[in-house]
Design a protein around this motif. Structure first.
Motif, short mmCIF file in Angstrom:
data_model
loop_
_atom_site.label_atom_id
_atom_site.label_comp_id
_atom_site.label_asym_id
_atom_site.label_seq_id
_atom_site.Cartn_x
_atom_site.Cartn_y
_atom_site.Cartn_z
N VAL A 1 61.41 -8.65 24.48
CA VAL A 1 62.70 -9.24 24.08
C VAL A 1 62.52 -9.99 22.76
N GLY A 2 61.39 -10.70 22.63
CA GLY A 2 61.09 -11.40 21.38
C GLY A 2 60.98 -10.46 20.21
N GLU A 3 60.35 -9.31 20.43
CA GLU A 3 60.24 -8.32 19.37
C GLU A 3 61.61 -7.78 18.98
N ALA A 4 62.46 -7.57 19.99
CA ALA A 4 63.80 -7.01 19.73
C ALA A 4 64.69 -7.99 18.97
N ALA A 5 64.33 -9.29 18.99
CA ALA A 5 65.11 -10.29 18.25
C ALA A 5 64.86 -10.19 16.75
N HIS A 6 63.75 -9.57 16.37
CA HIS A 6 63.41 -9.34 14.96
C HIS A 6 63.44 -10.63 14.14
N ASN A 7 62.78 -11.64 14.70
CA ASN A 7 62.56 -12.90 13.96
C ASN A 7 61.07 -13.21 14.09
N ILE A 8 60.35 -13.09 13.01
CA ILE A 8 58.89 -13.18 13.05
C ILE A 8 58.40 -14.53 13.55
N VAL A 9 58.98 -15.61 13.04
CA VAL A 9 58.54 -16.95 13.44
C VAL A 9 58.81 -17.20 14.91
N LEU A 10 59.99 -16.80 15.36
CA LEU A 10 60.35 -16.96 16.76
C LEU A 10 59.40 -16.16 17.65
N LEU A 11 59.11 -14.93 17.25
CA LEU A 11 58.23 -14.06 18.04
C LEU A 11 56.86 -14.68 18.23
N HIS A 12 56.25 -15.14 17.15
CA HIS A 12 54.87 -15.64 17.25
C HIS A 12 54.80 -17.03 17.89
N THR A 13 55.85 -17.82 17.73
CA THR A 13 55.88 -19.12 18.40
C THR A 13 55.96 -18.93 19.92
N LEU A 14 56.86 -18.06 20.35
CA LEU A 14 57.00 -17.79 21.78
C LEU A 14 55.74 -17.13 22.33
N ARG A 15 55.17 -16.23 21.55
CA ARG A 15 53.96 -15.54 22.02
C ARG A 15 52.83 -16.54 22.25
N SER A 16 52.76 -17.55 21.43
CA SER A 16 51.76 -18.60 21.62
C SER A 16 52.01 -19.34 22.92
N CYS A 17 53.28 -19.60 23.22
CA CYS A 17 53.63 -20.25 24.49
C CYS A 17 53.28 -19.37 25.68
N TYR A 18 53.52 -18.07 25.55
CA TYR A 18 53.20 -17.16 26.64
C TYR A 18 51.69 -17.13 26.90
N ARG A 19 50.91 -17.25 25.83
CA ARG A 19 49.46 -17.26 26.01
C ARG A 19 49.03 -18.48 26.84
N LEU A 20 49.62 -19.63 26.54
CA LEU A 20 49.28 -20.82 27.32
C LEU A 20 49.70 -20.65 28.77
N LEU A 21 50.84 -19.99 28.99
CA LEU A 21 51.29 -19.74 30.35
C LEU A 21 50.33 -18.80 31.07
N ALA A 22 49.92 -17.72 30.39
CA ALA A 22 49.00 -16.75 30.99
C ALA A 22 47.66 -17.39 31.32
N ASP A 23 47.27 -18.38 30.52
CA ASP A 23 46.00 -19.07 30.75
C ASP A 23 46.11 -20.16 31.81
N GLY A 24 47.30 -20.33 32.37
CA GLY A 24 47.48 -21.31 33.44
C GLY A 24 47.52 -22.75 32.98
#
Length: 274
Positions: free
Chosen positions: A160-183
Motif C-alpha cells: 500500500v505504501g508503494e502504491a501511494a508513490h511517495n518516497i519519504v512516506l514509503l521509507h518512513t513507514l518501512r522503518s516503522c514496520y521493521r521495528l514492528l517485525a523485530d518485536g
C-alpha cells in the motif's frame, strides 16, 4: 530479477549516470534489500556502459552503503531499512510502554493518509500486486500459518505504501514496520492469540486492499484507520489477559508451596520415626 528494470544510458555514459539510475531504483523500492544485481557483464550490457565505468559506479555505491559485494557471490542491495531510528533510540523505545501508544497513534495517521494516496495513485501494476497479496494471505490464513501471516501483514502494508508513490512516506513507514517485525513495540503473537483476532485482521487487510484497488480514497483511509484502532484495542486486551494469566500462575504456585512443604515435612518425620 527482471532484466528490463535497467535502462540503457543514452547520453553521458559515466559512472555518475549509472549511480543515479541504481540509486533511483533503490529509492523507489524497485530494488529491495537483499536483491542481487545482474553479473557485471550482463549489467554493463543492459546499461550500455563499459565494464570499467560500471565497476567505478558499483564501488561508489558500496562506499555509500547502498550495495555490498560478496566474494564470488555477486553484488547485493544493502539493508538500509530501519536506520531512520538510531540504535540507542530503538532500545529506549522498547523499554517504555508510552512509546507503543505513540507508535500506534502515528501509524493511524500515516496509514490513513497512505491508503488514501494509494487509492488515488495506484497503477494497474500496484492493483495487481495487492490482489495477489490478498490471495496469498487467504491461503496462509487457511493453513493457519502464523509466521507467514505475520510476514504478509507487513508485506501488504508495504505494498500500500508503494502504491501511494511517495518516497519519504514509503521509507518512513518501512522503518516503522521493521521495528514492528523485530518485536520492539509489541508481540504480535499475543494479538493472534485473541479469539477471532486472526479472522478480523484478515478481513481488515482485505478491506484496505480492496478499497485501494477500487480507487475509493475515503474508504481506504477509514479501513486503514479502523485497522489500527482494532490492533490497539486488541493489543491492550491481550496484554491484560496475559497479565492475568501470569498473576494467576504465581498465586497458584505460591499457594501450593506451603502444602508441598508440609507434605515433605510429614514424610521426613515419618522416616525419622521409623
Amino acid at each position: 530479477m527482471s532484466s528490463d528494470i535497467f535502462k540503457s544510458i543514452d547520453h553521458a555514459r559515466t559512472a555518475d549516470a549509472v549511480v543515479l539510475q541504481i540509486e533511483r531504483l533503490i529509492l523507489e523500492s524497485v530494488l529491495r534489500p537483499g536483491d542481487r544485481l545482474p553479473g557485471e557483464r550482463d549489467l554493463a550490457q543492459q546499461l550500455d556502459v563499459s565494464r570499467p565505468i560500471l565497476r567505478e559506479a558499483l564501488k561508489e555505491l558500496e562506499l555509500r552503503g547502498l550495495v555490498h559485494s560478496r566474494h564470488g557471490g555477486g553484488t547485493f542491495v544493502a539493508d538500509i531499512v530501519g536506520q531512520i531510528f538510531a540504535p540507542a533510540l530503538v532500545q529506549l523505545i522498547g523499554r517504555h510502554r508510552r512509546a507503543t501508544e505513540d507508535y500506534l497513534e502515528y501509524r493511524r495517521a500515516m496509514e490513513g493518509m497512505t491508503a488514501e494516496l494509494a487509492a488515488r495513485r495506484a497503477t494497474a501494476a500496484d492493483r495487481a500486486q495487492l490482489s495477489a497479496l490478498v490471495d496469498t494471505m487467504r491461503e496462509a490464513h487457511g493453513r493457519a500459518d502464523f509466521a507467514e501471516e505475520a510476514e504478509l501483514d507487513v508485506e501488504l502494508h508495504d505494498a500500500v505504501g508503494e502504491a501511494a508513490h511517495n518516497i519519504v512516506l514509503l521509507h518512513t513507514l518501512r522503518s516503522c514496520y521493521r521495528l514492528l517485525a523485530d518485536g520492539v513495540f509489541y508481540n504480535r503473537a499475543l494479538i493472534y492469540g485473541v479469539p477471532g483476532a486472526r479472522d478480523t485482521l484478515l478481513d481488515q487487510h482485505c478491506a484496505i486492499a480492496q478499497a485501494v484497488i477500487a480507487g475509493d480514497p475515503d474508504r481506504a483511509r477509514k479501513t486503514a484507520q479502523d485497522h489500527i484502532d482494532f490492533v490497539s484495542k486488541t493489543m491492550e486486551e491481550a496484554e491484560r489477559v496475559d497479565d492475568w494469566e501470569q498473576i494467576a500462575a504465581m498465586r497458584l504456585k505460591q499457594r501450593r508451596a506451603p502444602k508441598a512443604a508440609k507434605a515433605q515435612a510429614m514424610i521426613a518425620n515419618k522416616e525419622a520415626a521409623e
